[in-house]
Motif scaffolding. Structure first.
Motif, PDB file in Angstrom:
ATOM      1  N   ARG A  40     -73.799 -22.272  28.740  1.00  0.00           N
ATOM      2  CA  ARG A  40     -72.721 -23.192  29.125  1.00  0.00           C
ATOM      3  C   ARG A  40     -72.773 -23.576  30.589  1.00  0.00           C
ATOM      4  NH1 ARG A  40     -69.517 -19.371  25.237  1.00  0.00           N
ATOM      5  NH2 ARG A  40     -70.380 -20.293  23.344  1.00  0.00           N
ATOM      6  N   LEU A  53     -69.744  -1.985  21.510  1.00  0.00           N
ATOM      7  CA  LEU A  53     -69.978  -3.431  21.631  1.00  0.00           C
ATOM      8  C   LEU A  53     -71.437  -3.746  21.945  1.00  0.00           C
ATOM      9  CD1 LEU A  53     -66.792  -4.870  23.409  1.00  0.00           C
ATOM     10  CD2 LEU A  53     -67.500  -5.141  21.028  1.00  0.00           C
ATOM     11  N   PHE A 104     -62.552  -2.144  13.224  1.00  0.00           N
ATOM     12  CA  PHE A 104     -63.060  -3.517  13.316  1.00  0.00           C
ATOM     13  C   PHE A 104     -62.756  -4.265  12.021  1.00  0.00           C
ATOM     14  CE2 PHE A 104     -67.003  -6.377  13.883  1.00  0.00           C
ATOM     15  CZ  PHE A 104     -66.319  -7.247  14.717  1.00  0.00           C
ATOM     16  N   ALA A 111     -55.503  -4.110  27.773  1.00  0.00           N
ATOM     17  CA  ALA A 111     -56.831  -4.627  27.398  1.00  0.00           C
ATOM     18  C   ALA A 111     -56.707  -5.555  26.195  1.00  0.00           C
ATOM     19  CB  ALA A 111     -57.766  -3.460  27.078  1.00  0.00           C
ATOM     20  N   ARG A 128     -74.284 -16.495  26.728  1.00  0.00           N
ATOM     21  CA  ARG A 128     -73.356 -17.606  26.502  1.00  0.00           C
ATOM     22  C   ARG A 128     -73.040 -18.330  27.809  1.00  0.00           C
ATOM     23  NH1 ARG A 128     -74.242 -18.440  21.357  1.00  0.00           N
ATOM     24  NH2 ARG A 128     -72.905 -17.336  19.880  1.00  0.00           N
ATOM     25  N   TYR A 158     -63.032 -14.172  31.947  1.00  0.00           N
ATOM     26  CA  TYR A 158     -62.271 -13.403  30.964  1.00  0.00           C
ATOM     27  C   TYR A 158     -63.171 -12.613  30.020  1.00  0.00           C
ATOM     28  CZ  TYR A 158     -57.612 -14.800  32.206  1.00  0.00           C
ATOM     29  OH  TYR A 158     -56.427 -14.938  32.862  1.00  0.00           O
ATOM     30  N   ARG A 159     -64.426 -12.522  30.348  1.00  0.00           N
ATOM     31  CA  ARG A 159     -65.327 -11.683  29.540  1.00  0.00           C
ATOM     32  C   ARG A 159     -65.089 -10.232  29.967  1.00  0.00           C
ATOM     33  NH1 ARG A 159     -68.605 -14.574  26.544  1.00  0.00           N
ATOM     34  NH2 ARG A 159     -68.892 -16.775  27.026  1.00  0.00           N
ATOM     35  N   LEU A 160     -64.014  -9.686  29.482  1.00  0.00           N
ATOM     36  CA  LEU A 160     -63.518  -8.401  30.003  1.00  0.00           C
ATOM     37  C   LEU A 160     -63.822  -7.249  29.048  1.00  0.00           C
ATOM     38  CD1 LEU A 160     -60.044  -9.641  31.329  1.00  0.00           C
ATOM     39  CD2 LEU A 160     -62.240  -9.598  32.501  1.00  0.00           C
ATOM     40  N   HIS A 161     -64.976  -7.280  28.435  1.00  0.00           N
ATOM     41  CA  HIS A 161     -65.258  -6.262  27.422  1.00  0.00           C
ATOM     42  C   HIS A 161     -65.237  -4.844  27.972  1.00  0.00           C
ATOM     43  CE1 HIS A 161     -66.861  -9.873  25.158  1.00  0.00           C
ATOM     44  NE2 HIS A 161     -65.962  -9.344  24.351  1.00  0.00           N
ATOM     45  N   GLN A 220     -57.130  -9.941  25.327  1.00  0.00           N
ATOM     46  CA  GLN A 220     -57.924 -10.518  24.237  1.00  0.00           C
ATOM     47  C   GLN A 220     -57.028 -11.396  23.343  1.00  0.00           C
ATOM     48  OE1 GLN A 220     -59.560  -7.806  21.342  1.00  0.00           O
ATOM     49  NE2 GLN A 220     -61.111  -9.258  20.675  1.00  0.00           N
ATOM     50  N   VAL A 276     -62.363  -2.150  27.262  1.00  0.00           N
ATOM     51  CA  VAL A 276     -62.096  -1.472  25.985  1.00  0.00           C
ATOM     52  C   VAL A 276     -62.763  -0.082  25.970  1.00  0.00           C
ATOM     53  CG1 VAL A 276     -62.256  -1.700  23.479  1.00  0.00           C
ATOM     54  CG2 VAL A 276     -62.121  -3.751  24.893  1.00  0.00           C
ATOM     55  N   SER A 290     -61.461 -21.188  22.422  1.00  0.00           N
ATOM     56  CA  SER A 290     -62.508 -20.660  21.551  1.00  0.00           C
ATOM     57  C   SER A 290     -63.675 -21.627  21.523  1.00  0.00           C
ATOM     58  CB  SER A 290     -61.988 -20.460  20.127  1.00  0.00           C
ATOM     59  OG  SER A 290     -63.071 -20.086  19.294  1.00  0.00           O
ATOM     60  N   HIS A 291     -64.850 -21.113  21.837  1.00  0.00           N
ATOM     61  CA  HIS A 291     -66.063 -21.922  21.704  1.00  0.00           C
ATOM     62  C   HIS A 291     -66.533 -21.961  20.260  1.00  0.00           C
ATOM     63  CE1 HIS A 291     -66.603 -21.345  26.102  1.00  0.00           C
ATOM     64  NE2 HIS A 291     -67.183 -22.514  26.008  1.00  0.00           N
ATOM     65  N   LEU A 292     -66.095 -20.976  19.473  1.00  0.00           N
ATOM     66  CA  LEU A 292     -66.593 -20.877  18.098  1.00  0.00           C
ATOM     67  C   LEU A 292     -65.693 -21.680  17.163  1.00  0.00           C
ATOM     68  CD1 LEU A 292     -67.834 -18.405  19.605  1.00  0.00           C
ATOM     69  CD2 LEU A 292     -67.891 -17.249  17.420  1.00  0.00           C
ATOM     70  N   LEU A 298     -74.713 -10.746  25.200  1.00  0.00           N
ATOM     71  CA  LEU A 298     -74.302 -12.074  24.736  1.00  0.00           C
ATOM     72  C   LEU A 298     -73.376 -12.755  25.747  1.00  0.00           C
ATOM     73  CD1 LEU A 298     -74.356 -14.149  22.430  1.00  0.00           C
ATOM     74  CD2 LEU A 298     -72.531 -12.868  21.306  1.00  0.00           C
ATOM     75  N   ASN A 351     -62.799 -11.406  15.482  1.00  0.00           N
ATOM     76  CA  ASN A 351     -62.903 -10.198  16.311  1.00  0.00           C
ATOM     77  C   ASN A 351     -61.641  -9.334  16.233  1.00  0.00           C
ATOM     78  OD1 ASN A 351     -65.506 -10.756  17.092  1.00  0.00           O
ATOM     79  ND2 ASN A 351     -64.827 -12.067  18.769  1.00  0.00           N
TER      80      ASN A 351
HETATM   81  C1  HEM Z   1     -62.706  -4.810  19.588  1.00  0.00           C
HETATM   82  C2  HEM Z   1     -62.874  -5.493  20.662  1.00  0.00           C
HETATM   83  C3  HEM Z   1     -63.722  -6.735  20.797  1.00  0.00           C
HETATM   84  C4  HEM Z   1     -64.700  -7.218  20.001  1.00  0.00           C
HETATM   85  C5  HEM Z   1     -65.240  -6.634  18.724  1.00  0.00           C
HETATM   86  C6  HEM Z   1     -65.182  -8.444  20.625  1.00  0.00           C
HETATM   87  C7  HEM Z   1     -66.217  -9.217  20.138  1.00  0.00           C
HETATM   88  C8  HEM Z   1     -66.671 -10.387  20.704  1.00  0.00           C
HETATM   89  C9  HEM Z   1     -67.790 -11.158  20.246  1.00  0.00           C
HETATM   90  C10 HEM Z   1     -68.686 -10.781  19.066  1.00  0.00           C
HETATM   91  C11 HEM Z   1     -67.884 -12.254  21.032  1.00  0.00           C
HETATM   92  C12 HEM Z   1     -68.974 -13.292  21.015  1.00  0.00           C
HETATM   93  C13 HEM Z   1     -68.666 -14.601  20.401  1.00  0.00           C
HETATM   94  C14 HEM Z   1     -69.836 -15.520  20.582  1.00  0.00           C
HETATM   95  O1  HEM Z   1     -70.002 -16.098  21.658  1.00  0.00           O
HETATM   96  O2  HEM Z   1     -70.609 -15.657  19.636  1.00  0.00           O
HETATM   97  C15 HEM Z   1     -66.810 -12.190  21.990  1.00  0.00           C
HETATM   98  C16 HEM Z   1     -66.532 -13.161  22.943  1.00  0.00           C
HETATM   99  C17 HEM Z   1     -65.537 -13.058  23.861  1.00  0.00           C
HETATM  100  N1  HEM Z   1     -64.716 -11.984  24.085  1.00  0.00           N
HETATM  101 FE1  HEM Z   1     -64.629 -10.310  22.965  1.00  0.00          FE
HETATM  102  N2  HEM Z   1     -64.461  -8.674  21.767  1.00  0.00           N
HETATM  103  C18 HEM Z   1     -63.575  -7.653  21.914  1.00  0.00           C
HETATM  104  C19 HEM Z   1     -62.679  -7.487  22.938  1.00  0.00           C
HETATM  105  C20 HEM Z   1     -62.467  -8.395  23.932  1.00  0.00           C
HETATM  106  C21 HEM Z   1     -61.519  -8.215  24.992  1.00  0.00           C
HETATM  107  C22 HEM Z   1     -60.622  -7.011  25.220  1.00  0.00           C
HETATM  108  C23 HEM Z   1     -61.578  -9.327  25.753  1.00  0.00           C
HETATM  109  C24 HEM Z   1     -60.742  -9.529  26.969  1.00  0.00           C
HETATM  110  C25 HEM Z   1     -60.352 -10.686  27.427  1.00  0.00           C
HETATM  111  C26 HEM Z   1     -62.561 -10.226  25.172  1.00  0.00           C
HETATM  112  C27 HEM Z   1     -62.902 -11.495  25.653  1.00  0.00           C
HETATM  113  C28 HEM Z   1     -63.883 -12.285  25.110  1.00  0.00           C
HETATM  114  C29 HEM Z   1     -64.165 -13.634  25.586  1.00  0.00           C
HETATM  115  C30 HEM Z   1     -63.476 -14.349  26.731  1.00  0.00           C
HETATM  116  C31 HEM Z   1     -65.199 -14.126  24.790  1.00  0.00           C
HETATM  117  C32 HEM Z   1     -65.794 -15.521  24.834  1.00  0.00           C
HETATM  118  C33 HEM Z   1     -65.041 -16.386  23.810  1.00  0.00           C
HETATM  119  C34 HEM Z   1     -65.493 -17.804  23.752  1.00  0.00           C
HETATM  120  O3  HEM Z   1     -66.593 -18.123  24.187  1.00  0.00           O
HETATM  121  O4  HEM Z   1     -64.739 -18.643  23.272  1.00  0.00           O
HETATM  122  N3  HEM Z   1     -63.080  -9.613  24.065  1.00  0.00           N
HETATM  123  N4  HEM Z   1     -66.099 -11.034  21.779  1.00  0.00           N
END
Ligand code: HEM
Length: 978
Positions: free
Chosen positions: A753, A725, A688, A299, A749, A656-659, A303, A662, A311-313, A745, A463
Motif C-alpha cells: 500500500r 499470530l 479464534f 488491546a 501489506r 494501528y498494526r498493534l498485534h 481491534q 495481544v 477494512s482493506h479486505l 504480513l 478475525n
Molecule cells: C486474536 C487477535 C487477532 C488476530 C487473529 C488478527 C488477525 C489479523 C489478520 C489475519 C490480519 C491480516 C489481514 C490481511 O491483510 O490479509 C490482520 C490485520 C490487521 N490487524 Fe489484526 N488480528 C488480531 C488482533 C489485532 C489487534 C489487537 C489489533 C489492534 C489494533 C489489530 C489490528 C489489525 C490491523 C490494523 C490490520 C490491518 C487491517 C486492514 O488492512 O484493513 N489486530 N489481523
C-alpha cells in the motif's frame, strides 16, 4: 493536588495576545512563586519567551516545528531537564515539568500548582506544542485520494482550497440508490429521511457531500503522494533514498519477523508456539513484555475500533491470486555494500520461518499513472500511484455492530419480540449480566464465508476471538439497555415529547409513544456509536497516553478545556466571531479552527446556534437557540473537513498494526469465587473464530471482563509479537502450509500500500528524522544500565537485518525536512560523504515505531504513532455531523443526548476522590460495564479507568508502578518474578 482547568494560551489569537502578554509579564514578575526556593530561576527565560510571542505557523513544509522549541522556551518550561536531550530527534515537551509522574515536578513543589507555577508552565507548554503540531498537520498532511487534491492546492474560483466545503467527487454517482433523492444531476443535498440517522452505507453524513466516508471510498494519505510506494522508485528522491535496495519481499518480511518480532521464551515447551498446554493448564507459560498501566481489555478494544473504522479486505478476502511471503533471503553484512543472499535450509530451520506460506494479494482500486496538475510552476500528482478502497464506512458509526452495506446488515439479528432490540439469548451462567444474554450464532442462510460459521452473528465477523466476542456482547447488551430505558420512559410519559423529529415534518412533535421500532433501533445506534467515541476519547486514550497533558488534551477534544469557565469560553467566542467569522483569510481561519475548538470542545460543536455567536458557542440556556432542522447550514454547520474530504489515510492503518498488544495466553479468573486466583491459562488461539463463541458462553462475559481487566497487555516494542499470530492457521488459503505469519504480513501489506518507510514517514509528519540506528536507544538511560544494554542488543539486530551502505552526499533524499542548518538532507544524513551509514531509510514503518524506545511518560505507543493520531483522532470528530451540529434531540431524542452526556440514564455520577488531581465523572465504559455486568460491581468499585489493570494500585500522580491495590495482594500477577 487540585488545580484549576487550563486556559489554553495557545488558543488565543492576535488581538487578545497583546494584553495577555503584558499581563503575563506583570504576573511573572510579581508573583511569589508557589514552587518553593529557586522557582524564579527561570524567570528571565519565561520573560524572554512571553516577549517573543507565539511562533508563527510554518509557511513551508520543510520549516516545520518538529516538536522542538527555542532555548528560552525550553528552559522556562523545564529548567535544564530537557537540555541533555534536546539534540535527540524526539519532541521536547516530554521533558517539561509536570508532564510525567511526581518526579517530573519542579524540585520542592508539592503539587501541580497554577498556570504560572513551573509545573503549570510545563503542562501548558506541552499543550501548546501539541496544538501547534495539530495545526501544522492540518496544514501540511491532508492528501485526499478521491480526486479533490488539485482543488485543495489551487482553490476554486476565489475560494482558497483549505476553505472549500463541497466537492464534485463527493457527489453520489448515477447508479447510487439515493441518486435522485439527493438531487441527481443538479446540486446534491441530502434531506428528509436520508439525514435522520446513520445510513447503512455511510452516505449523507455531510448533507452537501453525500458520498464522503461511505463504504468503498478510497483511503486518503497523510503524506505527499510523491512519497508513497517508495520501492517503485518513481521519482529521483525515492531512488536516492533507497538505492536499489527495496522490493515487496526485500528485506525479507518473515526474516524481519523472526529476528525482530519474536517473543523470547524462557520455557518454550510451556508456551508451545502460543498453543499453551492441554486443558488450559495454569502450568503453561508464554513470556511477553508487559505494559504496567494498560490491560488486555484495551488491546481488544482497539481491534474492535479498527473493525469499525476501516477494512482493506472484502468479506474476509483480498484478491484470488496468492503470493509468497518470504522466508527466502537475508542480508549479509560487511564489505563495501551489504548483499542479499538465499537462506540455507539450516538457516530456515533456525529461524523457524516457512517458505511455503502464501497470502492473497491485496486489493487495488486504481493503479494507472496518476493524473498531474501544475502548482507553483511544478507538476504535482493528483493522487497516489495506487489507491485502495476502505470497504467499510469511514465514520465512527459502530458499523462493526450494525453494518456498512446490505450484506453485513443481513448478519445483524434483531429481537422478534422487540425489533428495536438486538437478539440476545439467555446465558447459562449465574450473574445479573448473564441474564441479559448472549448473541445468537450464525445460522443457515446468513451471508457469511465458511470461516465464520459457528460464530456469534454480527456485521463484521472477521478475525473473531474472545476479545471481539466480548465487546460485541457488551454493546449488544448496552443497546438493549437503552431500548429498555426508552420503553420505560414511554410507559411513564407516553405523550411527552421524545425530542425526535422527522425532517419531512420538522414542526411535528414526536411523542414517546409515536416512536417506531425502526426509529428506536436507529436512535440507539446513534447513542451507542457516540458512547463508543466517548469511551475511546476520554477513557481509552488517556490511559494509552497516561500523563497530564494528554489527559487534558483528550478531554479538551471532547468537552473543551474550559468546562466551568464560561467567561473565558465567552471571550473565545468573541474572538472567533470578531476575527474569523468574517475573515477574508479563510485559510488562516481554518487552521485556527482546531485551536479554537479546544475551548468548547469538538463534540457538540455547532449544535446550538445563537444570533451573535459563531460555531464555537457553548450551550447557554440564557440565550435563544436558533438551531433549526429545516436549515441545512445548522444541521451541517459544526463540521469542518479543513478543505480535504474525510477518510482514514493508509498511514493510519499502518500505525494501528498493534498485534504486539495481544498476549498468547489469557489468565482466566472467576468473579464469583476469588478474583485473585488464576484458574486457567486459555490460549487466545483457542478462542479464534467459532471457538470464541463457545468460550464466551462457557465462561460468561463477566469472567472474561475480569480476566482481561486484570491482565496487562503486551508492550508495543520489538521482539514482542504473539507466537500464535506468527503461526496463524488460515485454512481458506490454498497453500502448502495454510498458515501465515501475521506480523510479517503487517510489513508486506504496508509495502503493497506504499506506506513510506520510517524515516521519511517521520519527516512527512513533521517529526525529526533519525540519522543512525543508535538514535533509537533511549538517551535518558544511564550508560551501562541493563535496559540500555538490552536496547543496544536489539538495535544491533536491526542493523544486521537492514544493513548499511556507502553514502553519497550528492544525492538529496527528501523535500519534507531540512538539516538544522537549513541545508538539504542527503543520503549521508549528516555523516561524511563516502562513509558507511545505516540503511535507516529502508526501515519498515511498523519496525521503526516499535523500535522507538524513547517515549513520553505513560505512552503505550511511540511518538510517531501519536503524531498520526493527533491529526486523525480529531478529524474523525470534526468531520462527523452526528458528533457536532447534529448531536441534538431531533436525532438522538432527549433520553439519547442525556445518556451520552451523562454516561447513562441516571444523571452524572462522580468518582470518589480526585484521581490524578481531578474530580472526574465515573468513566463511560465503567458505567457500561456496571449496567451490562452488574455482578462485577465489587471489583469495579476499585476501578477508575476500565483500561488500567484492575488489580493495580494507581498510586499518586500518573504512577506507572506495578503494585497491588488493597485486596489484590495475593494476585499472582504481582509476584516479583512476573
Ligand atoms: C486474536 C487477535 C487477532 C488476530 C487473529 C488478527 C488477525 C489479523 C489478520 C489475519 C490480519 C491480516 C489481514 C490481511 O491483510 O490479509 C490482520 C490485520 C490487521 N490487524 Fe489484526 N488480528 C488480531 C488482533 C489485532 C489487534 C489487537 C489489533 C489492534 C489494533 C489489530 C489490528 C489489525 C490491523 C490494523 C490490520 C490491518 C487491517 C486492514 O488492512 O484493513 N489486530 N489481523
Amino acid at each position: 493536588m487540585n488545580r484549576s482547568p487550563h486556559l489554553p494560551l495557545f488558543a488565543l489569537p492576535g488581538p487578545l495576545l497583546l494584553p495577555l502578554r503584558f499581563a503575563l509579564l506583570l504576573v511573572l514578575a510579581a508573583c511569589a512563586s508557589t514552587d518553593g526556593p529557586g522557582a524564579l530561576a527561570n524567570l528571565a527565560d519565561c520573560t524572554e519567551m512571553v516577549a517573543g510571542g507565539l511562533r508563527p505557523l510554518a509557511a513551508e513544509r520543510d520549516q516545520r516545528f518538529n516538536g522542538k522549541v527555542g532555548d528560552a522556551v525550553a528552559r522556562c518550561r523545564s529548567g535544564d531537564r530537557a537540555e541533555a536531550f534536546r539534540k535527540t530527534p524526539y519532541v521536547d515537551w516530554s521533558h517539561y515539568w509536570g508532564t510525567a509522574d511526581e518526579t517530573s515536578w519542579f524540585p520542592g513543589s508539592t503539587g501541580v500548582g497554577g498556570h504560572l507555577s513551573a509545573n503549570g508552565r510545563g503542562i501548558d507548554g506541552a499543550l501548546l506544542d501539541l496544538e501547534y503540531q495539530r495545526m501544522e498537520l492540518i496544514k501540511f498532511n491532508l492528501f485526499d485520494n478521491s480526486g479533490t487534491f488539485s482543488e485543495f492546492v489551487l482553490g476554486r474560483g476565489n475560494v482558497p482550497g483549505a476553505a472549500l466545503k463541497s466537492w464534485g467527487a463527493m457527489r453520489l454517482p448515477k447508479d447510487a440508490k439515493q441518486y435522485a433523492a439527493v438531487g441527481g444531476d443538479g446540486p446534491q443535498l441530502c434531506q428528509g429521511e436520508l439525514i435522520r440517522f446513520r445510513n447503512l452505507d455511510g452516505t449523507c453524513n455531510d448533507l452537501r457531500n453525500p458520498r464522503m466516508g461511505s463504504t468503498g471510498m478510497p483511503f486518503a494519505r497523510n503524506v505527499q503522494f510523491e512519497a508513497t510506494y517508495p520501492d517503485l522508485g518513481r521519482n529521483e528522491l525515492a531512488r536516492n533514498r533507497h538505492g536499489e535496495r527495496l522490493s515487496l519481499l526485500v528485506p525479507d518480511p518473515q526474516v524481519i519477523s523472526r529476528k525482530l518480532f519474536t517473543r523470547a521464551q524462557s520455557q518454550p515447551a510451556k508456551c508451545n508456539a502460543g498453543k499453551g498446554l492441554p486443558g488450559a493448564s495454569t502450568e503453561a507459560e508464554c513470556d511477553y513484555l508487559k505494559a504496567p498501566f494498560f490491560n488486555v481489555l484495551a488491546a481488544f478494544w482497539i481491534q474492535f475500533m479498527t473493525h469499525d473504522w476501516f477494512s482493506h479486505l472484502e468479506e474476509g478476502h483480498s484478491q484470488p491470486e496468492l503470493m509468497p511471503m518470504g522466508c527466502a533471503r537475508q542480508r549479509v553484512v560487511g564489505g563495501v555494500g551489504d548483499v542479499e543472499r538465499a537462506l540455507s535450509a539450516d538457516e530456515i530451520k533456525a529461524l523457524g520461518c516457512r517458505p511455503g506460506d502464501r497470502i492473497d494479494r491485496g486489493l487495488v482500486a486504481q493503479d494507472g499513472a496518476p493524473p498531474e496538475f501544475m502548482a507553483n510552476g511544478k507538476p504535482q500528482l493528483a493522487r497516489a500511484y495506487k489507491t485502495h478502497a476502505n470497504n467499510v464506512t469511514g465514520w465512527w458509526d459502530a458499523s462493526q455492530i450494525y453494518g456498512y452495506d446490505e450484506t453485513s446488515r443481513k448478519r445483524v439479528k434483531r429481537d422478534p419480540k422487540d425489533p428495536a432490540k438486538l437478539l440476545l439469548l439467555p446465558g447459562a451462567h449465574q450473574g445479573a449480566g448473564e441474564a441479559l444474554g448472549h448473541l445468537p450464532v450464525f445460522g443457515v442462510g446468513d451471508p457469511i464465508t465458511p470461516q465464520w460459521a459457528g460464530q456469534e452473528a454480527t456485521a463484521f465477523p472477521d478475525n473473531w476471538s474472545i476479545g471481539m466476542s466480548f465487546y460485541h456482547t457488551l454493546f449488544a447488551r448496552e443497546h438493549n439497555a437503552f431500548v429498555a430505558a426508552f420503553r420505560a420512559q414511554t410507559r411513564a410519559t407516553p405523550d411527552a415529547d421524545s425530542g425526535l423529529r422527522n425532517p419531512v415534518r420538522a414542526d411535528d412533535v414526536i411523542r414517546y409513544r409515536d416512536v417506531s421500532d425502526d426509529e428506536l433501533f436507529e436512535v440507539t445506534r446513534l447513542v451507542v456509536a457516540a458512547e463508543i467515541a466517548k469511551i475511546h476519547t476520554t477513557e481509552w486514550t488517556p490511559q494509552l497516553l497516561y500523563d497530564e497533558p494528554l489527559y487534558l488534551g483528550m478531554n479538551a477534544n471532547w468537552s473543551g478545556l474550559l468546562a466551568g469557565h464560561e467567561a473565558v469560553a465567552a471571550a473565545l467566542e468573541k474572538v472567533v466571531v470578531q476575527n474569523f467569522g468574517k475573515s477574508e483569510n479563510a485559510k488562516k481561519a481554518t487552521q485556527w479552527y482546531s485551536a479554537l475548538a479546544s475551548g468548547p470542545g469538538i463534540f457538540g460543536l455547532g449544535s446550538h446556534v445563537y444570533g451573535d455567536d459563531a460555531v464555537f458557542a457553548r450551550y447557554d440556556p440564557g440565550k435563544t437557540d436558533l438551531w433549526s432542522l429545516k436549515n441545512p447550514d445548522h444541521v451541517n454547520g459544526g463540521i469542518n473537513h479543513f478543505g480535504s474530504p474525510f477518510n482514514f489515510p493508509e498511514e493510519f492503518v499502518s500505525v494501528y498494526r498493534l498485534h504486539a498488544l495481544v498476549p498468547d495466553l489469557i489468565e482466566l479468573r472467576e468473579w464469583d469465587v476469588d478474583a485473585n486466583v488464576i484458574r486457567h491459562k486459555v490460549p487466545v488461539i483457542e478462542t479464534f473464530r467459532a471457538k470464541a463463541t463457545l468460550a464466551m458462553t462457557d465462561e460468561g462475559a463477566a469472567n472474561w471482563a475480569l480476566s482481561m481487566g486484570r491482565q496487562r497487555l503486551g508492550l508495543l516494542t520489538l521482539q514482542n509479537a504473539p507466537q500464535f499470530l506468527q503461526n496463524l492457521e488460515l485454512p481458506r488459503l490454498d497453500s502448502a502450509t495454510h498458515q501465515v505469519d501475521v506480523v510479517a504480513l503487517d510489513l508486506l501489506r504496508d509495502r503493497e500500500r506504499g506506506v513510506p518507510r520510517f524515516n521519511e514517514f517521520r519527516r512527512q509528519y513533521g517529526l525529526r528524522q533519525l540519522t543512525s540506528f543508535d538514535d533509537f536507544v533511549d538517551a535518558r538511560l544511564p550508560a551501562g544500565s541493563p535496559e540500555r544494554a538490552e536496547q543496544q542488543r536489539v538495535i544491533a539486530i536491526l542493523r544486521e537485518v537492514y544493513g548499511q551502505h556507502v553514502c553519497d552526499a550528492g544525492k538529496p533524499i527528501t523535500e519534507a525536512q531540512r538539516n538544522p542548518d537549513g541545508s538539504t538532507i542527503n543520503d549521508c544524513l549528516g555523516h561524511p560523504h563516502g562513509s558507511r551509514v545505516d540503511n535507516i531509510e529502508d526501515v519498515d514503518t511498523v519496525v521503526g515505531w516499535l523500535a522507538e524506545y524513547t517515549r513520553p511518560h505513560g505512552f503505550a505507543i511511540s511518538e510517531t504513532q501519536f503524531q498520526v493520531f493527533i491529526l486523525n483522532a480529531s478529524r474523525r470528530l470534526f468531520s462527523d455531523r452526528f458528533f457536532t451540529s447534529s448531536f441534538r434531540p431531533e436525532f438522538y431524542t432527549h433520553l439519547g443526548t442525556r445518556w451520552v452526556t451523562d454516561n447513562g440514564p441516571d444523571g452524572k455520577v462522580m468518582e470518589l476522590g480526585t484521581p490524578n488531581g481531578h474530580a472526574v465523572p465515573v468513566a463511560p465504559l465503567k458505567r457500561v460495564l456496571l449496567r451490562t455486568m452488574p455482578e462485577l460491581k465489587p471489583e469495579l468499585d476499585h476501578v477508575v479507568n476500565s483500561f488500567d489493570p484492575w488489580g493495580r494500585d494507581r498510586g499518586d500522580y500518573y504512577s506507572l508502578r506495578w503494585q497491588a491495590r488493597p485486596g489484590a495482594e495475593s494476585d499472582p500477577a504481582f509476584k516479583p518474578t512476573r
